[in-house]
Design a protein around this motif. Structure first.
Motif, PDB file in Angstrom:
ATOM      1  N   ARG A  69       0.443  -1.353  -0.206  1.00 32.65           N
ATOM      2  CA  ARG A  69      -0.251  -0.105  -0.158  1.00 32.65           C
ATOM      3  C   ARG A  69       0.726   1.336  -0.100  1.00 32.65           C
ATOM      4  O   ARG A  69       1.017   2.597  -0.796  1.00 32.65           O
ATOM      5  N   VAL A  70       1.901   1.195   0.837  1.00 35.02           N
ATOM      6  CA  VAL A  70       2.644   2.244   0.338  1.00 35.02           C
ATOM      7  C   VAL A  70       3.207   3.043  -0.355  1.00 35.02           C
ATOM      8  O   VAL A  70       3.465   3.550  -1.199  1.00 35.02           O
ATOM      9  N   LYS A  71       3.942   1.423  -1.266  1.00 33.78           N
ATOM     10  CA  LYS A  71       4.728   1.674  -1.641  1.00 33.78           C
ATOM     11  C   LYS A  71       3.783   2.303  -3.704  1.00 33.78           C
ATOM     12  O   LYS A  71       4.040   3.092  -4.523  1.00 33.78           O
ATOM     13  N   GLU A  72       2.986   2.056  -3.418  1.00 37.99           N
ATOM     14  CA  GLU A  72       1.583   2.364  -4.203  1.00 37.99           C
ATOM     15  C   GLU A  72       0.631   4.070  -4.199  1.00 37.99           C
ATOM     16  O   GLU A  72       0.573   4.103  -5.424  1.00 37.99           O
ATOM     17  N   GLU A  73       1.134   3.180  -3.180  1.00 36.84           N
ATOM     18  CA  GLU A  73       1.170   4.956  -2.749  1.00 36.84           C
ATOM     19  C   GLU A  73       1.576   5.810  -3.114  1.00 36.84           C
ATOM     20  O   GLU A  73       1.210   6.988  -3.888  1.00 36.84           O
ATOM     21  N   SER A  83      11.851   9.668  -8.294  1.00 35.56           N
ATOM     22  CA  SER A  83      12.919  10.143  -8.430  1.00 35.56           C
ATOM     23  C   SER A  83      13.677   9.663  -7.239  1.00 35.56           C
ATOM     24  O   SER A  83      15.346   9.158  -7.502  1.00 35.56           O
ATOM     25  N   TYR A  84      13.066   8.874  -6.884  1.00 38.01           N
ATOM     26  CA  TYR A  84      13.076   7.416  -5.818  1.00 38.01           C
ATOM     27  C   TYR A  84      13.651   5.910  -6.297  1.00 38.01           C
ATOM     28  O   TYR A  84      12.522   6.009  -5.831  1.00 38.01           O
TER      29      TYR A  84
END
Ligand SMILES: *Cc1c(COP(=O)(O)O)cnc(C)c1O
Length: 399
Positions: A7-11, A19-20
């Motif tokens: 979820r964190v990655k998708e958001e 950029s990162y």
């Protein structure tokens, strides 16, 4: 991949600029050399926010200093005198031969200040048209346009041109090229005593002393970028002190405020004459909150002899890594280590080893997909380093 992490990655992919290229890990919490991810898994942190949280995460005394200063004063801008900035200046200048400080907010800004001071000193004090800055191949000095020009790596500046003029790069360990590159237009030579982003590449004392001598002979300023190697990491308070160097100007940042953004440029009295009232400024630099924290960081580093500790832990780690190298012939190509600035070159298997370490609960840096980079907190327990060596041993045995 856990649901929380996905979820964190998708958001992030929706909300943040691309950029990162991040490690597959979302961190929720930290204490000294421990980190916990969003699923509660515990890790030994051997990277310390890229040499930033040198005292460890949420160090009790730093939390105390931060919270008490937070109730007193945060920021008023550099239009006002602030004692916190002076306390910090006294602390930081007590560690070096430099006598004047300028505070800013990052490593790149500290290098910008160094470059600007060098040029202005040449223009206004020496009355010389000398604006060129020479850097060394493999260096990293930051991501602003000026420091990108200094860094001179095309992969980093691709599509961002034109970059500012007046930067020149010479091959590493080649005094003849450096001598040939120095002309009456040269203002300064800027070096990292141990190249950090380059993959932990220590320069030799002989080479560095040669560079400083050449600078003196040609009346060119000698500048050290201590953004990563500074603050006790290499076994001395500043890496240039390993070789008895006396840079006219130095820049630093990363560990300065143990995770609050802060940088500093230090200079000798003579060279500092290059700045006049209004020459250079920043809104946030040296604010009361960051300054109070940074002053405490330096006080603790001196009080707890963290330079000596880094040297001792580094020497112990080096022995153990060398033993691993002998035990697993051909699997470790190189071990480059100065204090707790550690590069373990493994080659093409490195990403696999790095992932294995992460699964075992060890967070390392991965440099150029070939080198494990360790920049642990200087307060790390020796057992944590031993556990890392054991984990690496087990992973190398599987190769
Ligand atoms: C990290 C780093 C910088 C840049 O610092 P930022 O705070 O990211 O701008 C400059 N020089 C060296 C040697 C560094 O390691």
């Amino acid at each position: 991949m856990s649901q929380k992490f996905s979820r964190v990655k998708e958001e992030e992919s929706q909300l943040l600029c691309r950029s990162y290229n991040r490690y597959p890990l979302a961190i929720a919490r930290g204490k000294m050399s421990r980190l916990w991810d969003v699923d509660g898994k515990e890790y030994v942190d051997l990277l310390a926010g890229i040499a930033v949280t040198a005292l460890g995460h949420c160090h009790d005394e730093i939390v105390e200093t931060l919270t008490s200063q937070a109730k007193k004063l945060w920021h008023v801008s550099n239009l006002f005198y602030q004692e916190e900035q002076l306390t910090l200046a006294r602390e930081i200048l007590s560690t070096t031969h430099h006598t004047k400080a300028f505070f800013c907010n990052s490593g790149a800004e500290a290098n910008e200040a160094a470059i600007k001071l060098a040029r202005r000193y040449m223009a206004k004090v020496k009355k010389r048209q000398a604006s060129e800055i020479i850097t060394l191949e493999g260096c990293f000095h930051g991501r602003t346009l000026g420091t990108l020009a200094a860094t001179g790596r095309e992969s980093l500046s691709d599509g961002f041109g034109p970059l500012p003029k007046g930067f020149l790069q010479v091959p590493l360990n080649d005094m003849t090229s450096l001598e040939n590159a120095m002309t009456e237009k040269t203002a300064a030579v800027l070096v990292e005593v141990v190249q950090g982003e380059g993959g932990i590449i220590p320069l030799s004392g002989e080479y560095l002393r040669g560079i400083e001598e050449l600078c003196r002979k040609k009346d060119v300023l000698f500048m050290c970028d201590e953004v990563q190697a500074g603050f006790c990491r290499t076994g001395k308070f500043w890496a240039f002190q390993l070789y008895d160097l006396h840079p006219d100007i130095m820049s630093t940042a990363k560990a300065l405020a143990n995770g609050l953004p802060m940088g500093a440029m230090l200079a000798t009295d003579t060279v500092a004459q290059g700045f006049d009232l209004g020459s250079h400024a920043t809104t946030f630099g040296g604010g009361a909150l960051t300054s109070a924290v940074a002053a405490k960081v330096i006080e603790i580093m001196k009080r707890d002899h963290l330079a000596e500790r880094a040297e001792r832990l580094g020497a112990g780690l080096k022995k153990k890594l060398n033993a691993l190298r002998t035990k697993h012939p051909g699997k470790i190509q190189d071990i480059r280590l100065v204090g707790l600035m550690v590069g373990i070159e493994i080659g093409e298997k490195c990403p696999e080893i790095w992932t294995g370490l992460l699964e075992k609960g060890f967070i390392c840096g991965l440099s150029h997909n070939a080198t494990l980079r360790l920049l642990p907190a200087l307060t790390i327990e020796e057992q944590d380093l031993d556990a890392f060596v054991e984990a690496l041993d087990a992973l190398l045995a599987l190769q």
